[in-house]
Design a protein around this motif. Structure first.
Motif, PDB file in Angstrom:
ATOM      1  N   GLU A   7      59.308  35.366  26.015  1.00  0.00           N
ATOM      2  CA  GLU A   7      58.467  36.544  26.229  1.00  0.00           C
ATOM      3  C   GLU A   7      57.915  36.527  27.654  1.00  0.00           C
ATOM      4  O   GLU A   7      57.506  35.495  28.153  1.00  0.00           O
ATOM      5  N   GLU A   8      57.908  37.667  28.277  1.00  0.00           N
ATOM      6  CA  GLU A   8      57.374  37.770  29.634  1.00  0.00           C
ATOM      7  C   GLU A   8      55.890  38.120  29.559  1.00  0.00           C
ATOM      8  O   GLU A   8      55.492  39.020  28.844  1.00  0.00           O
ATOM      9  N   MET A   9      55.082  37.374  30.281  1.00  0.00           N
ATOM     10  CA  MET A   9      53.643  37.626  30.315  1.00  0.00           C
ATOM     11  C   MET A   9      53.321  38.484  31.536  1.00  0.00           C
ATOM     12  O   MET A   9      53.943  38.364  32.574  1.00  0.00           O
ATOM     13  N   SER A  10      52.331  39.331  31.389  1.00  0.00           N
ATOM     14  CA  SER A  10      51.876  40.168  32.484  1.00  0.00           C
ATOM     15  C   SER A  10      50.361  40.058  32.533  1.00  0.00           C
ATOM     16  O   SER A  10      49.700  40.099  31.505  1.00  0.00           O
ATOM     17  N   THR A  11      49.818  39.879  33.737  1.00  0.00           N
ATOM     18  CA  THR A  11      48.366  39.782  33.862  1.00  0.00           C
ATOM     19  C   THR A  11      47.819  41.054  34.491  1.00  0.00           C
ATOM     20  O   THR A  11      48.499  41.715  35.269  1.00  0.00           O
ATOM     21  N   VAL A  12      46.599  41.380  34.112  1.00  0.00           N
ATOM     22  CA  VAL A  12      45.894  42.519  34.693  1.00  0.00           C
ATOM     23  C   VAL A  12      44.685  41.944  35.410  1.00  0.00           C
ATOM     24  O   VAL A  12      43.868  41.262  34.798  1.00  0.00           O
ATOM     25  N   SER A  13      44.603  42.217  36.719  1.00  0.00           N
ATOM     26  CA  SER A  13      43.535  41.648  37.541  1.00  0.00           C
ATOM     27  C   SER A  13      42.591  42.736  38.038  1.00  0.00           C
ATOM     28  O   SER A  13      42.964  43.907  38.110  1.00  0.00           O
ATOM     29  N   ALA A  14      41.395  42.315  38.399  1.00  0.00           N
ATOM     30  CA  ALA A  14      40.409  43.239  38.956  1.00  0.00           C
ATOM     31  C   ALA A  14      40.866  43.702  40.338  1.00  0.00           C
ATOM     32  O   ALA A  14      41.237  42.876  41.162  1.00  0.00           O
ATOM     33  N   PRO A  15      40.843  45.005  40.595  1.00  0.00           N
ATOM     34  CA  PRO A  15      41.257  45.503  41.915  1.00  0.00           C
ATOM     35  C   PRO A  15      40.186  45.265  42.978  1.00  0.00           C
ATOM     36  O   PRO A  15      40.464  45.324  44.164  1.00  0.00           O
TER      37      PRO A  15
ATOM     38  N   VAL B 137      36.808  49.042  31.822  1.00  0.00           N
ATOM     39  CA  VAL B 137      36.148  49.852  32.847  1.00  0.00           C
ATOM     40  C   VAL B 137      35.275  48.902  33.661  1.00  0.00           C
ATOM     41  O   VAL B 137      34.495  48.127  33.107  1.00  0.00           O
ATOM     42  N   ILE B 138      35.447  48.956  34.985  1.00  0.00           N
ATOM     43  CA  ILE B 138      34.696  48.093  35.890  1.00  0.00           C
ATOM     44  C   ILE B 138      33.825  48.979  36.789  1.00  0.00           C
ATOM     45  O   ILE B 138      34.257  50.047  37.207  1.00  0.00           O
ATOM     46  N   ASP B 139      32.593  48.561  37.024  1.00  0.00           N
ATOM     47  CA  ASP B 139      31.695  49.277  37.929  1.00  0.00           C
ATOM     48  C   ASP B 139      31.717  48.566  39.274  1.00  0.00           C
ATOM     49  O   ASP B 139      31.410  47.380  39.351  1.00  0.00           O
ATOM     50  N   ALA B 140      32.119  49.302  40.288  1.00  0.00           N
ATOM     51  CA  ALA B 140      32.135  48.758  41.643  1.00  0.00           C
ATOM     52  C   ALA B 140      31.515  49.792  42.563  1.00  0.00           C
ATOM     53  O   ALA B 140      31.921  50.956  42.539  1.00  0.00           O
ATOM     54  N   MET B 141      30.537  49.402  43.309  1.00  0.00           N
ATOM     55  CA  MET B 141      29.846  50.307  44.243  1.00  0.00           C
ATOM     56  C   MET B 141      29.357  51.562  43.522  1.00  0.00           C
ATOM     57  O   MET B 141      29.558  52.679  43.979  1.00  0.00           O
ATOM     58  N   LYS B 142      28.773  51.385  42.349  1.00  0.00           N
ATOM     59  CA  LYS B 142      28.188  52.460  41.542  1.00  0.00           C
ATOM     60  C   LYS B 142      29.203  53.489  41.040  1.00  0.00           C
ATOM     61  O   LYS B 142      28.857  54.597  40.665  1.00  0.00           O
ATOM     62  N   MET B 143      30.488  53.109  41.031  1.00  0.00           N
ATOM     63  CA  MET B 143      31.535  53.985  40.490  1.00  0.00           C
ATOM     64  C   MET B 143      32.256  53.263  39.370  1.00  0.00           C
ATOM     65  O   MET B 143      32.644  52.105  39.520  1.00  0.00           O
ATOM     66  N   ASP B 144      32.433  53.939  38.230  1.00  0.00           N
ATOM     67  CA  ASP B 144      33.206  53.370  37.130  1.00  0.00           C
ATOM     68  C   ASP B 144      34.693  53.552  37.422  1.00  0.00           C
ATOM     69  O   ASP B 144      35.148  54.667  37.674  1.00  0.00           O
ATOM     70  N   THR B 145      35.415  52.442  37.403  1.00  0.00           N
ATOM     71  CA  THR B 145      36.847  52.460  37.684  1.00  0.00           C
ATOM     72  C   THR B 145      37.602  51.941  36.465  1.00  0.00           C
ATOM     73  O   THR B 145      37.415  50.784  36.075  1.00  0.00           O
ATOM     74  N   PRO B 146      38.432  52.774  35.839  1.00  0.00           N
ATOM     75  CA  PRO B 146      39.214  52.300  34.696  1.00  0.00           C
ATOM     76  C   PRO B 146      40.373  51.415  35.156  1.00  0.00           C
ATOM     77  O   PRO B 146      40.949  51.625  36.219  1.00  0.00           O
TER      78      PRO B 146
ATOM     79  N   ASP C 119      29.912  41.098  32.519  1.00  0.00           N
ATOM     80  CA  ASP C 119      30.395  40.000  33.364  1.00  0.00           C
ATOM     81  C   ASP C 119      30.573  40.501  34.798  1.00  0.00           C
ATOM     82  O   ASP C 119      31.019  41.629  35.022  1.00  0.00           O
ATOM     83  N   LYS C 120      30.238  39.641  35.760  1.00  0.00           N
ATOM     84  CA  LYS C 120      30.525  39.916  37.171  1.00  0.00           C
ATOM     85  C   LYS C 120      31.907  39.336  37.460  1.00  0.00           C
ATOM     86  O   LYS C 120      32.206  38.217  37.046  1.00  0.00           O
ATOM     87  N   VAL C 121      32.752  40.121  38.131  1.00  0.00           N
ATOM     88  CA  VAL C 121      34.106  39.662  38.445  1.00  0.00           C
ATOM     89  C   VAL C 121      34.369  39.796  39.937  1.00  0.00           C
ATOM     90  O   VAL C 121      33.740  40.600  40.621  1.00  0.00           O
ATOM     91  N   GLU C 122      35.301  38.989  40.405  1.00  0.00           N
ATOM     92  CA  GLU C 122      35.732  39.028  41.803  1.00  0.00           C
ATOM     93  C   GLU C 122      37.077  39.748  41.894  1.00  0.00           C
ATOM     94  O   GLU C 122      37.818  39.803  40.914  1.00  0.00           O
ATOM     95  N   ALA C 123      37.389  40.269  43.056  1.00  0.00           N
ATOM     96  CA  ALA C 123      38.697  40.894  43.283  1.00  0.00           C
ATOM     97  C   ALA C 123      39.801  39.902  42.935  1.00  0.00           C
ATOM     98  O   ALA C 123      39.689  38.709  43.230  1.00  0.00           O
ATOM     99  N   ASP C 124      40.829  40.374  42.280  1.00  0.00           N
ATOM    100  CA  ASP C 124      42.020  39.592  41.877  1.00  0.00           C
ATOM    101  C   ASP C 124      41.762  38.625  40.715  1.00  0.00           C
ATOM    102  O   ASP C 124      42.656  37.867  40.348  1.00  0.00           O
ATOM    103  N   GLN C 125      40.571  38.640  40.141  1.00  0.00           N
ATOM    104  CA  GLN C 125      40.309  37.801  38.959  1.00  0.00           C
ATOM    105  C   GLN C 125      41.091  38.377  37.780  1.00  0.00           C
ATOM    106  O   GLN C 125      41.103  39.591  37.556  1.00  0.00           O
TER     107      GLN C 125
END
Length: 75
Positions: A4-12, A36-45, A63-69
Protein backbone atom coordinates in the motif's frame (compact mmCIF):
# COMPACT_ATOMS: atom_id res chain seq x y z
CA UNK A 1 0.91 -8.54 -3.50
CA UNK A 2 1.49 -4.80 -3.91
CA UNK A 3 2.49 -2.74 -0.91
CA UNK A 4 0.00 0.00 0.00
CA UNK A 5 1.25 3.47 -0.83
CA UNK A 6 1.13 5.99 2.01
CA UNK A 7 0.48 9.67 1.43
CA UNK A 8 1.05 12.40 4.00
CA UNK A 9 -0.78 15.69 4.31
CA UNK A 10 1.34 18.50 5.74
CA UNK A 11 0.60 22.00 6.97
CA UNK A 12 1.17 24.57 4.20
CA UNK A 13 2.09 27.18 6.83
CA UNK A 14 2.40 27.55 10.58
CA UNK A 15 -0.81 28.20 12.45
CA UNK A 16 -3.42 26.74 14.79
CA UNK A 17 -5.69 23.77 14.07
CA UNK A 18 -9.29 25.03 14.13
CA UNK A 19 -11.13 21.84 13.17
CA UNK A 20 -10.24 18.18 12.51
CA UNK A 21 -12.89 16.70 10.20
CA UNK A 22 -11.63 13.10 9.94
CA UNK A 23 -10.71 10.20 12.22
CA UNK A 24 -8.49 7.14 11.85
CA UNK A 25 -10.25 4.56 9.68
CA UNK A 26 -12.33 7.10 7.74
CA UNK A 27 -12.53 6.63 3.98
CA UNK A 28 -11.94 9.92 2.14
CA UNK A 29 -12.18 11.10 -1.46
CA UNK A 30 -9.67 13.21 -3.35
CA UNK A 31 -10.15 16.92 -2.51
CA UNK A 32 -12.24 16.14 0.60
CA UNK A 33 -11.69 18.68 3.38
CA UNK A 34 -9.66 17.07 6.21
CA UNK A 35 -8.56 19.87 8.52
CA UNK A 36 -9.03 23.62 8.91
CA UNK A 37 -5.98 25.61 10.01
CA UNK A 38 -5.98 29.25 11.16
CA UNK A 39 -3.00 31.20 9.90
CA UNK A 40 -2.75 34.98 10.11
CA UNK A 41 -6.42 35.19 11.19
CA UNK A 42 -7.60 33.32 8.06
CA UNK A 43 -9.15 29.85 8.11
CA UNK A 44 -7.45 27.68 5.49
CA UNK A 45 -8.94 24.28 4.62
CA UNK A 46 -6.55 21.36 4.01
CA UNK A 47 -7.77 18.83 1.43
CA UNK A 48 -6.98 15.17 0.73
CA UNK A 49 -4.47 14.85 -2.15
CA UNK A 50 -5.95 11.48 -3.13
CA UNK A 51 -8.65 8.94 -2.28
CA UNK A 52 -7.75 6.71 0.66
CA UNK A 53 -8.21 5.61 4.24
CA UNK A 54 -7.05 7.75 7.18
CA UNK A 55 -4.23 5.84 8.93
CA UNK A 56 -3.09 8.54 11.34
CA UNK A 57 -4.23 11.97 12.54
CA UNK A 58 -1.27 13.73 14.18
CA UNK A 59 -3.06 16.83 15.46
CA UNK A 60 -6.12 17.91 17.42
CA UNK A 61 -8.10 21.13 17.64
CA UNK A 62 -6.16 24.10 19.10
CA UNK A 63 -2.77 22.47 18.39
CA UNK A 64 -0.09 24.87 17.13
CA UNK A 65 1.62 23.53 14.00
CA UNK A 66 4.66 24.51 11.96
CA UNK A 67 4.90 24.70 8.17
CA UNK A 68 5.47 21.23 6.63
CA UNK A 69 4.43 19.42 9.84
CA UNK A 70 2.61 16.16 8.98
CA UNK A 71 -1.07 16.43 9.93
CA UNK A 72 -2.62 13.28 8.43
CA UNK A 73 -1.38 10.02 6.91
CA UNK A 74 -3.51 8.37 4.17
CA UNK A 75 -3.25 4.87 2.74
Amino acid sequence: MMEEEMSTVSAPMSGTIVKVLVSVGDSVDEDQKLIVIDAMKMDTPIYAPCKGIIKEVSVKENDKVEADQVLVVLE
